[in-house]
Design an enzyme around this catalytic site. Structure first.
Site, PDB file in Angstrom:
ATOM      1  N   ARG A   1       0.831  -1.219   0.000  1.00  0.00           N
ATOM      2  CA  ARG A   1       0.000   0.000   0.000  1.00  0.00           C
ATOM      3  C   ARG A   1       0.856   1.256   0.000  1.00  0.00           C
ATOM      4  O   ARG A   1       0.458   2.276   0.584  1.00  0.00           O
ATOM      5  CB  ARG A   1      -0.961   0.038   1.196  1.00  0.00           C
ATOM      6  CG  ARG A   1      -2.196  -0.819   1.030  1.00  0.00           C
ATOM      7  CD  ARG A   1      -3.286  -0.376   2.028  1.00  0.00           C
ATOM      8  NE  ARG A   1      -4.064  -1.530   2.451  1.00  0.00           N
ATOM      9  CZ  ARG A   1      -4.153  -1.957   3.705  1.00  0.00           C
ATOM     10  NH1 ARG A   1      -3.505  -1.334   4.681  1.00  0.00           N
ATOM     11  NH2 ARG A   1      -4.879  -3.003   3.997  1.00  0.00           N
ATOM     12  N   ARG A  54      -3.533   6.349   1.102  1.00  0.00           N
ATOM     13  CA  ARG A  54      -4.169   7.504   1.748  1.00  0.00           C
ATOM     14  C   ARG A  54      -3.266   8.244   2.728  1.00  0.00           C
ATOM     15  O   ARG A  54      -3.587   9.366   3.132  1.00  0.00           O
ATOM     16  CB  ARG A  54      -5.444   7.047   2.470  1.00  0.00           C
ATOM     17  CG  ARG A  54      -6.568   6.672   1.521  1.00  0.00           C
ATOM     18  CD  ARG A  54      -7.788   6.156   2.269  1.00  0.00           C
ATOM     19  NE  ARG A  54      -7.545   4.852   2.863  1.00  0.00           N
ATOM     20  CZ  ARG A  54      -8.431   4.212   3.618  1.00  0.00           C
ATOM     21  NH1 ARG A  54      -9.601   4.773   3.898  1.00  0.00           N
ATOM     22  NH2 ARG A  54      -8.150   3.011   4.109  1.00  0.00           N
ATOM     23  N   ARG A  77      -6.952  11.176  -5.801  1.00  0.00           N
ATOM     24  CA  ARG A  77      -8.217  10.457  -5.654  1.00  0.00           C
ATOM     25  C   ARG A  77      -9.399  11.429  -5.705  1.00  0.00           C
ATOM     26  O   ARG A  77     -10.439  11.129  -6.314  1.00  0.00           O
ATOM     27  CB  ARG A  77      -8.230   9.668  -4.354  1.00  0.00           C
ATOM     28  CG  ARG A  77      -9.537   8.915  -4.121  1.00  0.00           C
ATOM     29  CD  ARG A  77      -9.412   7.879  -3.039  1.00  0.00           C
ATOM     30  NE  ARG A  77     -10.720   7.339  -2.673  1.00  0.00           N
ATOM     31  CZ  ARG A  77     -10.893   6.266  -1.916  1.00  0.00           C
ATOM     32  NH1 ARG A  77      -9.841   5.617  -1.443  1.00  0.00           N
ATOM     33  NH2 ARG A  77     -12.094   5.831  -1.624  1.00  0.00           N
ATOM     34  N   ASP A  95      -6.744  -2.841  -7.459  1.00  0.00           N
ATOM     35  CA  ASP A  95      -7.431  -3.437  -6.317  1.00  0.00           C
ATOM     36  C   ASP A  95      -7.480  -4.937  -6.510  1.00  0.00           C
ATOM     37  O   ASP A  95      -7.500  -5.422  -7.656  1.00  0.00           O
ATOM     38  CB  ASP A  95      -8.850  -2.873  -6.188  1.00  0.00           C
ATOM     39  CG  ASP A  95      -9.492  -3.255  -4.862  1.00  0.00           C
ATOM     40  OD1 ASP A  95      -9.186  -2.593  -3.856  1.00  0.00           O
ATOM     41  OD2 ASP A  95     -10.262  -4.234  -4.831  1.00  0.00           O
ATOM     42  N   TYR A 139     -14.856 -12.507  -0.374  1.00  0.00           N
ATOM     43  CA  TYR A 139     -15.588 -11.279  -0.678  1.00  0.00           C
ATOM     44  C   TYR A 139     -16.825 -11.567  -1.531  1.00  0.00           C
ATOM     45  O   TYR A 139     -17.887 -10.959  -1.340  1.00  0.00           O
ATOM     46  CB  TYR A 139     -14.674 -10.285  -1.401  1.00  0.00           C
ATOM     47  CG  TYR A 139     -13.668  -9.613  -0.506  1.00  0.00           C
ATOM     48  CD1 TYR A 139     -14.036  -8.550   0.309  1.00  0.00           C
ATOM     49  CD2 TYR A 139     -12.336 -10.021  -0.491  1.00  0.00           C
ATOM     50  CE1 TYR A 139     -13.111  -7.916   1.125  1.00  0.00           C
ATOM     51  CE2 TYR A 139     -11.405  -9.400   0.325  1.00  0.00           C
ATOM     52  CZ  TYR A 139     -11.799  -8.344   1.128  1.00  0.00           C
ATOM     53  OH  TYR A 139     -10.874  -7.719   1.937  1.00  0.00           O
TER      54      TYR A 139
END
Length: 354
Positions: free
Chosen positions: A27, A31, A40, A77, A154
């Site tokens: 990552r 963020r 973003r 992703d 998921y």
């Protein structure tokens, strides 16, 4: 493609000599970086960012402009494959990824297509090509996918889960249905990662985020078995050199010997593993990647450097270590602390490669 100027990451994965231990962060484009948050916001939402090759390239390169990293990782992703299967991926604020359609039955599985990675996921391949061109050989580019088991969790749960109730019910009640789903996902991952390699990815990582929620026998049957199939089906040579494969099972430290025999070149370790013990257990079968607790980045600089030293000393002399965090960097981490971490790896590791 431009000649690779810094290949210590690829050489470490192949357990070849390096001058210092290479380092990257899971990552690393994310963020915690203000420039990422700006990109973003410009894109409008997460999937729009992923699907815009120029912006995906922009955010992939952002951490390389700040830190002396030894690899870039494709910005995308892990849930792109289920999205391409028609499940309707979206992101709920505060809840993470969700699917508009869930997979709960034999008929649901039978209706799932195996995506054509070149066309159904063309935006990913466009991003890979864009990033490789922009890197200009600066460092290698890592491609990635979720593991079949992790993708299935998921798809069956409909999003993130704390108890994995639906997929474990399927696993114990109708295992043949889950195996059919995992077979489709394994073939999809093989196609997807091979297409990334052809587009320019120079190493690939399989993220088995949820493998650690399984018991030992279930892990081998429903997770590791399918990652082994993927390793056997991947292109391992491209552009005149080896394309290394990294397997990362979070909370998978109890199965390191089995994972080491699955056909990958390297194992990712989370922070719950002792790297000295891990190296003793797997020997020279594979390289090791990891494994500092991401929360260490909340500590003072001296404490971060001490933890880096501890992990380097734990691995010890020789080759076959890629330094990383034990999982993704936290969104609240201070970028300056990340710089301390990356610089410490390079500054302190030279003596282990003398």
């Amino acid at each position: 493609m431009a000649e690779l100027k810094n290949d210590r990451f690829l050489r470490a994965l192949m357990r070849e000599p390096v001058d210092v231990t290479p380092v990257w962060m899971m990552r690393q484009a994310g963020r915690y970086l203000p420039e990422y948050r700006a990109s973003r916001a410009h894109a409008g939402d997460f999937m729009s960012l992923c699907k815009n090759r120029e912006l995906a390239c922009e955010v992939t390169l952002q951490p390389l402009e700040r830190f002396d990293l030894d690899a870039a990782i494709l910005f995308s992703d892990i849930l792109t494959i289920p999205d391409a299967m028609g499940l309707g991926l979206y992101f709920e604020a505060g809840e993470g990824p969700r699917f508009r359609k869930v997979i709960r039955s034999e008929a649901d599985v039978a209706a799932l297509p195996v995506p054509d990675a070149a066309s159904d996921l063309d935006y990913v391949m466009a991003a890979v090509r864009e990033i490789r061109g922009a890197l200009g050989g600066r460092v290698p580019l890592i491609g990635f996918s979720g593991s079949p088991w992790t993708l299935a969790t998921y798809m069956v749960e409909g999003g993130s889960s704390k108890d994995f109730r639906h997929i474990k019910q399927m696993m114990y009640s109708t295992p043949e249905v889950l195996h059919a789903l995992l077979d489709k996902l394994a073939q999809s991952v093989i196609n997807y990662l091979n297409e990334q390699i052809l587009a320019g990815a120079q190493a690939v990582q399989i993220f088995d985020t949820w493998g650690g929620v399984l018991s030992g026998p279930m892990y081998r049957e429903f997770s590791l078995n399918y990652m082994q199939k993927i390793c056997a089906g991947l292109l391992r040579e491209h552009e005149g050199r080896r394309v290394p494969v990294i397997l990362f099972t979070k909370n998978g430290g109890q199965w390191l010997e089995s994972i080491a025999d699955a056909g990958a070149d390297a194992l990712g370790l989370d922070w719950t593993c002792d790297i000295q013990d891990a190296r003793r257990r797997v020997g020279d079968r594979v390289a090791l990647q990891g494994n500092m607790d991401p929360s260490v980045l909340y500590a003072p600089a001296a404490r971060i450097r001490a933890e880096v030293e501890t992990i380097l000393s734990g691995f010890g002399q020789g080759n076959g270590h890629v330094f990383n965090l034990g999982h993704g960097i936290h969104q609240f981490a201070d970028p300056e602390k990340a710089r301390v971490f990356v610089d410490a790896v390079h500054e302190l590791s030279g003596r282990f490669h003398a």
